[in-house]
Design a protein around this motif. Structure first.
Motif, PDB file in Angstrom:
ATOM      1  N   GLU A   1       0.843  -1.227   0.000  1.00  0.00           N
ATOM      2  CA  GLU A   1       0.000   0.000   0.000  1.00  0.00           C
ATOM      3  C   GLU A   1       0.865   1.260   0.000  1.00  0.00           C
ATOM      4  O   GLU A   1       1.980   1.267   0.480  1.00  0.00           O
ATOM      5  CB  GLU A   1      -0.892   0.007   1.248  1.00  0.00           C
ATOM      6  CG  GLU A   1      -1.902  -1.137   1.273  1.00  0.00           C
ATOM      7  CD  GLU A   1      -2.736  -1.123   2.526  1.00  0.00           C
ATOM      8  OE1 GLU A   1      -2.440  -0.315   3.408  1.00  0.00           O
ATOM      9  OE2 GLU A   1      -3.667  -1.930   2.619  1.00  0.00           O
ATOM     10  N   CYS A   2       0.195   2.501  -0.517  1.00  0.00           N
ATOM     11  CA  CYS A   2       0.906   3.776  -0.524  1.00  0.00           C
ATOM     12  C   CYS A   2       1.039   4.309   0.906  1.00  0.00           C
ATOM     13  O   CYS A   2       0.178   4.083   1.749  1.00  0.00           O
ATOM     14  CB  CYS A   2       0.155   4.803  -1.374  1.00  0.00           C
ATOM     15  SG  CYS A   2      -0.050   4.301  -3.093  1.00  0.00           S
TER      16      CYS A   2
ATOM     17  N   CYS B   1      -2.087   2.726  -5.388  1.00  0.00           N
ATOM     18  CA  CYS B   1      -1.281   3.261  -6.482  1.00  0.00           C
ATOM     19  C   CYS B   1      -2.151   3.494  -7.709  1.00  0.00           C
ATOM     20  O   CYS B   1      -3.279   3.009  -7.811  1.00  0.00           O
ATOM     21  CB  CYS B   1      -0.148   2.301  -6.821  1.00  0.00           C
ATOM     22  SG  CYS B   1      -0.683   0.645  -7.300  1.00  0.00           S
ATOM     23  N   ASN B   2      -1.592   4.221  -8.669  1.00  0.00           N
ATOM     24  CA  ASN B   2      -2.331   4.527  -9.885  1.00  0.00           C
ATOM     25  C   ASN B   2      -2.129   3.432 -10.923  1.00  0.00           C
ATOM     26  O   ASN B   2      -1.549   2.378 -10.641  1.00  0.00           O
ATOM     27  CB  ASN B   2      -1.925   5.908 -10.427  1.00  0.00           C
ATOM     28  CG  ASN B   2      -0.423   5.976 -10.683  1.00  0.00           C
ATOM     29  OD1 ASN B   2       0.200   4.993 -11.075  1.00  0.00           O
ATOM     30  ND2 ASN B   2       0.161   7.147 -10.473  1.00  0.00           N
TER      31      ASN B   2
ATOM     32  N   ASP C   1       0.713   8.281  -6.235  1.00  0.00           N
ATOM     33  CA  ASP C   1       0.741   9.728  -6.511  1.00  0.00           C
ATOM     34  C   ASP C   1       1.230  10.436  -5.258  1.00  0.00           C
ATOM     35  O   ASP C   1       0.551  10.451  -4.223  1.00  0.00           O
ATOM     36  CB  ASP C   1      -0.662  10.217  -6.890  1.00  0.00           C
ATOM     37  CG  ASP C   1      -1.134   9.602  -8.203  1.00  0.00           C
ATOM     38  OD1 ASP C   1      -0.324   9.547  -9.140  1.00  0.00           O
ATOM     39  OD2 ASP C   1      -2.300   9.170  -8.255  1.00  0.00           O
ATOM     40  N   CYS C   2       2.407  11.044  -5.345  1.00  0.00           N
ATOM     41  CA  CYS C   2       3.077  11.573  -4.163  1.00  0.00           C
ATOM     42  C   CYS C   2       2.691  13.028  -3.884  1.00  0.00           C
ATOM     43  O   CYS C   2       2.460  13.821  -4.798  1.00  0.00           O
ATOM     44  CB  CYS C   2       4.594  11.480  -4.329  1.00  0.00           C
ATOM     45  SG  CYS C   2       5.196   9.781  -4.483  1.00  0.00           S
TER      46      CYS C   2
ATOM     47  N   PRO D   1       8.215   4.507  -5.155  1.00  0.00           N
ATOM     48  CA  PRO D   1       6.992   3.814  -5.575  1.00  0.00           C
ATOM     49  C   PRO D   1       5.855   3.955  -4.572  1.00  0.00           C
ATOM     50  O   PRO D   1       4.687   3.992  -4.946  1.00  0.00           O
ATOM     51  CB  PRO D   1       7.442   2.348  -5.700  1.00  0.00           C
ATOM     52  CG  PRO D   1       8.915   2.415  -5.918  1.00  0.00           C
ATOM     53  CD  PRO D   1       9.390   3.604  -5.162  1.00  0.00           C
ATOM     54  N   LYS D   2       6.174   4.039  -3.280  1.00  0.00           N
ATOM     55  CA  LYS D   2       5.147   4.150  -2.247  1.00  0.00           C
ATOM     56  C   LYS D   2       5.084   5.545  -1.638  1.00  0.00           C
ATOM     57  O   LYS D   2       4.374   5.753  -0.662  1.00  0.00           O
ATOM     58  CB  LYS D   2       5.425   3.135  -1.146  1.00  0.00           C
ATOM     59  CG  LYS D   2       5.360   1.689  -1.599  1.00  0.00           C
ATOM     60  CD  LYS D   2       5.566   0.763  -0.415  1.00  0.00           C
ATOM     61  CE  LYS D   2       5.490  -0.694  -0.855  1.00  0.00           C
ATOM     62  NZ  LYS D   2       5.654  -1.614   0.299  1.00  0.00           N
ATOM     63  N   CYS D   3       5.859   6.487  -2.196  1.00  0.00           N
ATOM     64  CA  CYS D   3       5.904   7.854  -1.656  1.00  0.00           C
ATOM     65  C   CYS D   3       6.367   7.863  -0.200  1.00  0.00           C
ATOM     66  O   CYS D   3       5.843   8.612   0.638  1.00  0.00           O
ATOM     67  CB  CYS D   3       4.543   8.543  -1.768  1.00  0.00           C
ATOM     68  SG  CYS D   3       3.902   8.613  -3.446  1.00  0.00           S
TER      69      CYS D   3
END
Length: 483
Positions: free
Chosen positions: A365-366, A376-377, A383-384, A391-393
């Motif tokens: 998960e983000c 994620c998109n 999207d950070c 990849p996960k911000c």
């Protein structure tokens, strides 16, 4: 480490050392390293991942076949070979001070009086007195030093040392021992000193530890690991790079020193200088006071530590690997096929890290503080928020540090201090006294391009910009400025 008082070049070198210390992906070796301390700086020494060699008898289980081959179930007096009328060694399993159970092979050597395991006597002569001693680790290990077995009885006249690579399902010989190799095993006698690089994997029979009757002086039986290593590492193993190179490129050589279990097959006890006395069998038996087996957990060069927990040895796997021997990639990290780590290039080695798969990027998960959304998109990335990346911000861009998300950070009271009396607030921004402005209070109120105000900063502007850049890199790597 303090940077004050160093020349600009020294300060830059120290800053680069700090970068090596904090940067999380410095080559492939970030998880297997040791600190080296210098007079004015500290650096890292990187190496292939493997646990330290240690005494392995503290983490094994011992079993006997037949299971009733230990003396004492029926109390018995034992005699010595040198004097058959000296029978003052009593074995009684029901009395702790007179018992000789198998675990006494594994206790500390040097105790007084000496402790040892002892077998039943050769009561059923001429039927062979056959006993198997199996040593199991429940884990793959790699031998690093000679195996040494210390006998309190005379050393056996016939014995075989065997190993298993599959937890005892199949066995293969390591070495044969006999007073007469040709008669006992149909093999010409050889010594480990007779081996060459081409014959290093030969299974030999040696008479070196079985012939003669000097058991009070010569109690030890060896399986020579160091002699074989020296064929590639030179005398005293001075050339470890050559040895590691051979182990890395020759699988059969590496496997030769790898095992899960050892088995000592005792085939004929010491009988002394004369023929067997058929009227006094109480002087023929086996007794072992110590097993010295040294090596390390096999972790396929993917772990620096091996721990003993809940009765089991296990590698603390790195490089996104898992399993008892770090022998496979973790779920979601099969982006490329698993490979063992490598000693090459020596001495740093290559980690062969397991890469994340595309599906894992789309699904693990983000980060809630760094990402705009929970999932994620369509590209598989999150999207950070401003300043976040990865990849996960869950990491920060240069110029930002992590504090419940990424925020701009320009000072740290170490490398990038506020100038002209400014105060660094929460490692994030400089609070400047009048009339100074700028990120680091480096500008006069009217700006550097106007001649009315001049910065009072004593710093060298070129070096300062270099240090500021390094700090931004460190902040991006760690999510916080260096301590």
């Amino acid at each position: 480490m303090r940077l004050s008082g160093l020349l600009p070049l020294q300060a830059l070198w120290a800053a680069l050392s700090l970068t090596a210390q904090h940067f999380p992906s410095w080559g492939h070796y970030d998880l297997c390293k040791a600190q080296l301390h210098w007079d004015q700086a500290m650096s890292w020494d990187y190496m292939a991942c493997q646990p330290e060699a240690a005494l392995l008898t503290r983490s094994l289980k011992v079993s006997l076949d037949p299971s009733d081959s230990t003396c004492g179930e029926t109390p018995e007096m034992y005699c010595t070979l040198e004097n058959p009328y000296m029978c003052n060694n009593e074995c009684d399993a029901h009395m702790p001070e007179l018992a000789h159970p198998p675990e006494l092979m594994l206790d500390d050597e040097g105790r007084i009086p000496n402790t040892f395991w002892q077998s039943v006597s050769w009561r059923s002569f001429p039927e062979p007195l056959l006993i198997n001693i199996t040593l199991s680790w429940g884990k793959t290990i790699e031998l690093t030093e000679d195996i040494v077995i210390t006998f309190e009885s005379g050393r056996p006249e016939q014995m075989v040392l065997e190993k298993s690579l599959d937890h005892g399902r199949t066995w293969q010989p390591y070495q044969f021992y006999a007073a007469d190799c040709l008669t006992s095993f149909g093999m010409e006698p050889r010594s480990a000193r007779d081996l060459s690089p081409a014959s290093v994997l030969d299974i030999i029979c040696t008479e070196e530890y079985s012939r003669g009757y000097v058991w009070k002086v010569d109690k030890m039986v060896r399986f020579e690991i160091q002699e074989r290593f020296a064929l590639f590492g030179g005398p005293g193993l001075q050339d470890m790079a050559s040895l590691y190179g051979q182990l890395d490129t020759t699988k059969d050589l590496r496997d030769f020193f790898t095992l899960t279990d050892l088995r000592v097959r005792l085939l004929r006890p010491a009988t002394g200088a004369t023929s067997v006395d058929q009227h006094n069998h109480s002087k023929y038996f086996y007794a072992i006071s110590n097993l010295d087996i040294r090596g390390r957990c096999k972790c396929n060069l993917h772990a620096n530590n091996c721990i003993w927990e809940k009765g089991k040895l296990s590698c603390e796997c790195e490089h996104n690997t898992t399993g008892p021997d770090c022998g496979r990639c973790k779920k979601g990290f099969q982006g490329r096929a698993w490979r063992a780590g490598s000693y090459l290039p020596i001495p740093k080695g290559t980690a062969n890290v397991c890469d994340p798969t595309w599906s894992s990027l789309r699904n693990c998960e983000c980060h809630p503080d760094g990402s705009l959304h929970h999932r994620c998109n369509d590209t598989g990335y999150c999207d950070c928020k401003e300043g976040a990346t990865g990849p996960k911000c869950d990491r920060c861009l240069p110029g930002y540090n992590w504090h419940r998300g990424c925020r701009a950070g320009v000072c740290d009271n170490f490398l990038t201090r506020c100038e002209n009396g400014g105060v660094c607030e929460d490692n994030g921004r400089c609070v400047c006294p009048a009339p100074y402005t700028g990120l680091l209070c480096e500008k006069g109120q009217c700006g550097e391009e106007v001649g009315g105000c001049v910065s009072q900063s004593p710093r060298d502007p070129t070096l300062h910009r270099v240090l500021l850049s390094l700090t931004a890199l460190l902040t991006a790597a760690n999510g916080r400025p260096p301590l």
